[in-house]
Scaffold this motif. Structure first.
Motif, PDB file in Angstrom:
ATOM      1  N   GLN A  18      10.573   4.203 -19.235  1.00 24.98           N
ATOM      2  CA  GLN A  18       9.899   3.002 -19.599  1.00 24.98           C
ATOM      3  C   GLN A  18       8.881   3.057 -20.483  1.00 24.98           C
ATOM      4  OE1 GLN A  18       8.526   1.100 -15.971  1.00 24.98           O
ATOM      5  NE2 GLN A  18       7.797  -0.851 -17.102  1.00 24.98           N
ATOM      6  N   TYR A  19       8.022   4.044 -20.280  1.00 26.10           N
ATOM      7  CA  TYR A  19       6.983   4.227 -21.183  1.00 26.10           C
ATOM      8  C   TYR A  19       7.674   4.676 -22.779  1.00 26.10           C
ATOM      9  CZ  TYR A  19       3.165   6.547 -23.720  1.00 26.10           C
ATOM     10  OH  TYR A  19       2.268   6.858 -24.636  1.00 26.10           O
ATOM     11  N   ILE A  20       8.715   5.526 -22.820  1.00 25.16           N
ATOM     12  CA  ILE A  20       9.269   5.640 -24.096  1.00 25.16           C
ATOM     13  C   ILE A  20       9.745   4.468 -24.575  1.00 25.16           C
ATOM     14  CG2 ILE A  20      11.079   7.093 -25.230  1.00 25.16           C
ATOM     15  CD1 ILE A  20      10.788   9.245 -22.976  1.00 25.16           C
TER      16      ILE A  20
ATOM     17  N   ALA B   5      -3.479  13.933 -24.883  1.00 22.64           N
ATOM     18  CA  ALA B   5      -3.486  14.727 -23.826  1.00 22.64           C
ATOM     19  C   ALA B   5      -3.334  14.358 -22.428  1.00 22.64           C
ATOM     20  CB  ALA B   5      -4.547  15.838 -23.817  1.00 22.64           C
ATOM     21  N   VAL B   6      -4.168  13.267 -21.984  1.00 22.87           N
ATOM     22  CA  VAL B   6      -4.086  12.598 -20.907  1.00 22.87           C
ATOM     23  C   VAL B   6      -2.670  11.910 -20.666  1.00 22.87           C
ATOM     24  CG1 VAL B   6      -4.983  10.689 -19.355  1.00 22.87           C
ATOM     25  CG2 VAL B   6      -6.690  12.211 -20.814  1.00 22.87           C
ATOM     26  N   VAL B   7      -2.145  11.380 -21.785  1.00 25.36           N
ATOM     27  CA  VAL B   7      -0.713  10.808 -21.533  1.00 25.36           C
ATOM     28  C   VAL B   7       0.348  11.676 -21.430  1.00 25.36           C
ATOM     29  CG1 VAL B   7       0.921   9.594 -23.084  1.00 25.36           C
ATOM     30  CG2 VAL B   7      -1.302   8.790 -23.134  1.00 25.36           C
ATOM     31  N   SER B   8      -0.100  12.854 -22.108  1.00 23.44           N
ATOM     32  CA  SER B   8       1.025  14.075 -21.363  1.00 23.44           C
ATOM     33  C   SER B   8       0.985  14.664 -20.244  1.00 23.44           C
ATOM     34  CB  SER B   8       0.688  15.405 -22.369  1.00 23.44           C
ATOM     35  OG  SER B   8       0.876  15.108 -23.845  1.00 23.44           O
ATOM     36  N   VAL B   9      -0.251  14.595 -19.554  1.00 25.45           N
ATOM     37  CA  VAL B   9      -0.448  14.906 -18.068  1.00 25.45           C
ATOM     38  C   VAL B   9       0.245  13.749 -17.075  1.00 25.45           C
ATOM     39  CG1 VAL B   9      -2.184  15.223 -16.072  1.00 25.45           C
ATOM     40  CG2 VAL B   9      -2.642  16.224 -18.306  1.00 25.45           C
ATOM     41  N   LEU B  10      -0.143  12.575 -17.701  1.00 28.06           N
ATOM     42  CA  LEU B  10       0.679  11.494 -17.078  1.00 28.06           C
ATOM     43  C   LEU B  10       2.159  11.529 -16.914  1.00 28.06           C
ATOM     44  CD1 LEU B  10      -1.645   8.395 -17.684  1.00 28.06           C
ATOM     45  CD2 LEU B  10      -1.463   9.896 -15.543  1.00 28.06           C
ATOM     46  N   SER B  11       2.685  11.947 -18.163  1.00 24.44           N
ATOM     47  CA  SER B  11       4.244  11.957 -18.335  1.00 24.44           C
ATOM     48  C   SER B  11       4.614  13.331 -17.610  1.00 24.44           C
ATOM     49  CB  SER B  11       4.372  12.273 -19.827  1.00 24.44           C
ATOM     50  OG  SER B  11       3.950  11.274 -20.767  1.00 24.44           O
ATOM     51  N   TYR B  12       4.091  14.289 -17.369  1.00 21.70           N
ATOM     52  CA  TYR B  12       4.639  15.483 -16.505  1.00 21.70           C
ATOM     53  C   TYR B  12       4.525  15.208 -15.167  1.00 21.70           C
ATOM     54  CZ  TYR B  12       4.663  20.107 -14.842  1.00 21.70           C
ATOM     55  OH  TYR B  12       5.028  21.284 -14.092  1.00 21.70           O
ATOM     56  N   PHE B  13       3.628  14.043 -14.703  1.00 20.82           N
ATOM     57  CA  PHE B  13       3.830  14.100 -13.122  1.00 20.82           C
ATOM     58  C   PHE B  13       4.466  12.594 -12.784  1.00 20.82           C
ATOM     59  CE2 PHE B  13      -0.069  16.823 -13.302  1.00 20.82           C
ATOM     60  CZ  PHE B  13       0.461  17.592 -12.374  1.00 20.82           C
ATOM     61  N   SER B  14       5.058  11.911 -13.914  1.00 19.41           N
ATOM     62  CA  SER B  14       5.661  10.524 -13.618  1.00 19.41           C
ATOM     63  C   SER B  14       7.161  10.827 -13.270  1.00 19.41           C
ATOM     64  CB  SER B  14       5.483   9.604 -14.777  1.00 19.41           C
ATOM     65  OG  SER B  14       6.294  10.268 -15.883  1.00 19.41           O
ATOM     66  N   LYS B  15       7.675   9.720 -12.619  1.00 18.20           N
ATOM     67  CA  LYS B  15       9.010   9.662 -12.560  1.00 18.20           C
ATOM     68  C   LYS B  15       9.883   9.531 -13.746  1.00 18.20           C
ATOM     69  CE  LYS B  15       8.110   7.909  -7.514  1.00 18.20           C
ATOM     70  NZ  LYS B  15       8.319   7.094  -6.443  1.00 18.20           N
TER      71      LYS B  15
ATOM     72  N   VAL C 176       0.910  -2.098  -7.474  1.00 14.77           N
ATOM     73  CA  VAL C 176       0.851  -3.479  -7.563  1.00 14.77           C
ATOM     74  C   VAL C 176       0.620  -4.149  -9.060  1.00 14.77           C
ATOM     75  CG1 VAL C 176      -0.859  -5.505  -6.695  1.00 14.77           C
ATOM     76  CG2 VAL C 176      -0.368  -3.247  -5.341  1.00 14.77           C
ATOM     77  N   LEU C 177      -0.076  -3.409  -9.812  1.00 16.19           N
ATOM     78  CA  LEU C 177      -0.387  -3.985 -11.324  1.00 16.19           C
ATOM     79  C   LEU C 177       0.752  -4.024 -12.051  1.00 16.19           C
ATOM     80  CD1 LEU C 177      -3.853  -2.295 -12.245  1.00 16.19           C
ATOM     81  CD2 LEU C 177      -3.349  -4.750 -11.787  1.00 16.19           C
ATOM     82  N   ALA C 178       1.786  -2.869 -11.775  1.00 15.06           N
ATOM     83  CA  ALA C 178       3.005  -2.669 -12.600  1.00 15.06           C
ATOM     84  C   ALA C 178       3.630  -3.635 -12.365  1.00 15.06           C
ATOM     85  CB  ALA C 178       3.515  -1.375 -12.092  1.00 15.06           C
TER      86      ALA C 178
ATOM     87  N   ILE D 279      -0.795   2.311 -16.671  1.00 14.31           N
ATOM     88  CA  ILE D 279      -0.121   0.931 -16.124  1.00 14.31           C
ATOM     89  C   ILE D 279       1.598   1.585 -15.620  1.00 14.31           C
ATOM     90  CG2 ILE D 279       0.993  -1.192 -16.430  1.00 14.31           C
ATOM     91  CD1 ILE D 279      -1.719  -1.358 -15.615  1.00 14.31           C
ATOM     92  N   ILE D 280       2.000   1.956 -16.675  1.00 14.24           N
ATOM     93  CA  ILE D 280       3.572   2.352 -16.366  1.00 14.24           C
ATOM     94  C   ILE D 280       3.550   3.526 -15.593  1.00 14.24           C
ATOM     95  CG2 ILE D 280       5.650   3.070 -17.448  1.00 14.24           C
ATOM     96  CD1 ILE D 280       4.690   1.645 -20.051  1.00 14.24           C
ATOM     97  N   MET D 281       2.947   4.851 -15.883  1.00 13.58           N
ATOM     98  CA  MET D 281       3.236   6.067 -15.021  1.00 13.58           C
ATOM     99  C   MET D 281       2.014   6.304 -14.031  1.00 13.58           C
ATOM    100  SD  MET D 281       4.504   8.283 -18.232  1.00 13.58           S
ATOM    101  CE  MET D 281       3.200   8.123 -19.313  1.00 13.58           C
ATOM    102  N   GLY D 282       1.106   5.485 -14.311  1.00 10.40           N
ATOM    103  CA  GLY D 282       0.066   5.763 -13.336  1.00 10.40           C
ATOM    104  C   GLY D 282       0.211   5.964 -11.758  1.00 10.40           C
ATOM    105  N   SER D 283       1.171   4.992 -11.433  1.00 10.53           N
ATOM    106  CA  SER D 283       1.408   4.904  -9.924  1.00 10.53           C
ATOM    107  C   SER D 283       1.915   6.068  -9.425  1.00 10.53           C
ATOM    108  CB  SER D 283       2.624   3.709  -9.863  1.00 10.53           C
ATOM    109  OG  SER D 283       3.614   4.258 -10.504  1.00 10.53           O
ATOM    110  N   SER D 284       2.252   6.999 -10.072  1.00 11.64           N
ATOM    111  CA  SER D 284       2.537   8.205  -9.608  1.00 11.64           C
ATOM    112  C   SER D 284       1.437   9.284  -9.300  1.00 11.64           C
ATOM    113  CB  SER D 284       3.468   9.082 -10.658  1.00 11.64           C
ATOM    114  OG  SER D 284       4.739   8.538 -10.968  1.00 11.64           O
TER     115      SER D 284
END
Length: 343
Positions: free
Chosen positions: A186-188, A170-180, A120-122, A108-113
């Motif tokens: 915000q996720y932290i 691991a999936v969260v790490s990938v999202l973190s790598y590509f997120s703004k 829209v969900l965010a 929800i937080i980082m997936g928009s990247s």
């Protein structure tokens, strides 16, 4: 084992301490409200239009109730996991339930990247976070239950739960790598945990899941006591291992999953409080342990929340940090003082 009247004294003292911590938690904050004013406001003898009344009813009382639910629920789920796996290092998150909630929040937080349309969900931040975290923890719990139906070895189930946690991390790490940067921050902040952002409706949902988890735990008191002596012994007593394991996992999933979804990741409490209660009560009987961990967990969380909100200051420290900083020395002191761990 201590006599029952001694247990009565223990529980009476715990209830008194819980009430005192509850009142102190409501009184202290950026604006100090006297004990007498707090009591008058809670019992409706002060006008609801006053600023003190608004602070208590709209902010401090919901936060204090949340602290009780979070502390008690996580402590109970930790007790269930330590008994099921007969492992003193097991906590409420060993089955990957918290990782599933973290994955839902991360999407929800980082997936928009990564995924178009997620912004829209965010926009519905609090609601979407709670829903996504709940769905994530429920999906991981469903996978664990599916695996539990295929294997009979409890320790293998523990390892599989840890693997689920590794996959989601691991999936969260990938999202973190590509997120703004702002999304990552915000996720932290969400991962720090928070007790003060819940509405009364959200508190009702958490309370409902907590009550269901407690009822399921009470239903499994006999199997839990038998599990302490090994699965073969439990089976010889007529305990239905598979059914009992399901109930314990479901209870843990409801408690840890719902709390993580609404309050974020709160570490240490579920791991430490069962050890504290064993040292205080000198018993592993779950008829005593279940109410004891509920009271001790609520007390510990209220104390940590009171420290976190820095009375007299507008700053609020992350509750996740305070639980570890304050609680770890307490557990170390208890274990060194008793010189052995009752388990």
């Amino acid at each position: 084992m201590l006599k029952r009247p001694t247990y009565t004294i223990h529980f009476t003292l715990l209830v008194v301490v819980l009430l005192v911590c509850f009142i102190i938690n409501i009184c202290l904050g950026s604006v100090t409200i006297s004990f007498s004013d707090t009591v008058h406001i809670l019992f409706g003898t002060v006008s609801e239009d006053s600023s003190s009344s608004y602070i208590i009813w709209q902010y401090r009382l919901p936060k204090a109730i949340t602290a009780i639910l979070v502390g008690g629920g996580l402590s109970l789920s930790g007790l269930l996991m330590q008994t099921l796996f007969r492992n003193p290092l097991a906590g409420p998150y060993v089955l990957g339930i918290s990782s599933g909630a973290s994955l839902g929040a991360a999407i929800i937080i980082m997936g928009s990247s990564l995924f178009s349309g997620y912004s829209v969900l965010a926009t519905f931040n609090d609601i979407s976070l709670a829903i996504a975290s709940s769905i994530g923890s429920f999906l991981v719990l469903s996978l664990v239950l599916m695996v539990a139906s295929k294997i009979k070895d409890t320790m293998a189930l523990l390892i599989i739960g840890l693997m689920f946690g590794s996959i989601t991390a691991a999936v969260v790490s990938v999202l973190s790598y590509f997120s703004k940067a702002e999304k990552l921050q915000q996720y932290i902040f969400w991962s720090f945990g928070s007790l003060g952002n819940l509405s009364w409706l959200q508190i009702l949902i958490v309370a409902s899941c907590t009550v269901i988890g407690i009822l399921l735990s009470i239903m499994t008191i006999k199997p839990l006591n038998a599990f302490l002596l090994g699965e073969n012994y439990a089976k010889s007593l007529g305990v239905r291992l598979q059914k009992s394991r399901y109930l314990i996992i479901i209870a843990t999933g409801l408690l840890a999953g719902c709390i993580t979804a609404f309050a974020g990741l709160i570490a240490f409490v579920g791991l430490a409080v069962p050890h504290i209660t064993r040292q205080l009560f000198h018993t592993t009987d779950h008829k005593i342990q279940i109410p004891a961990v509920l009271c001790c967990g609520a007390i510990l969380m209220l104390i940590c929340d009171t420290i976190a909100q820095l009375p007299g200051s507008v700053s609020v420290l992350p509750i996740n940090a305070i639980t570890s900083i304050f609680g770890a020395p307490v557990v170390i002191w208890l274990l060194v003082r008793k010189r052995k761990m009752i388990f």
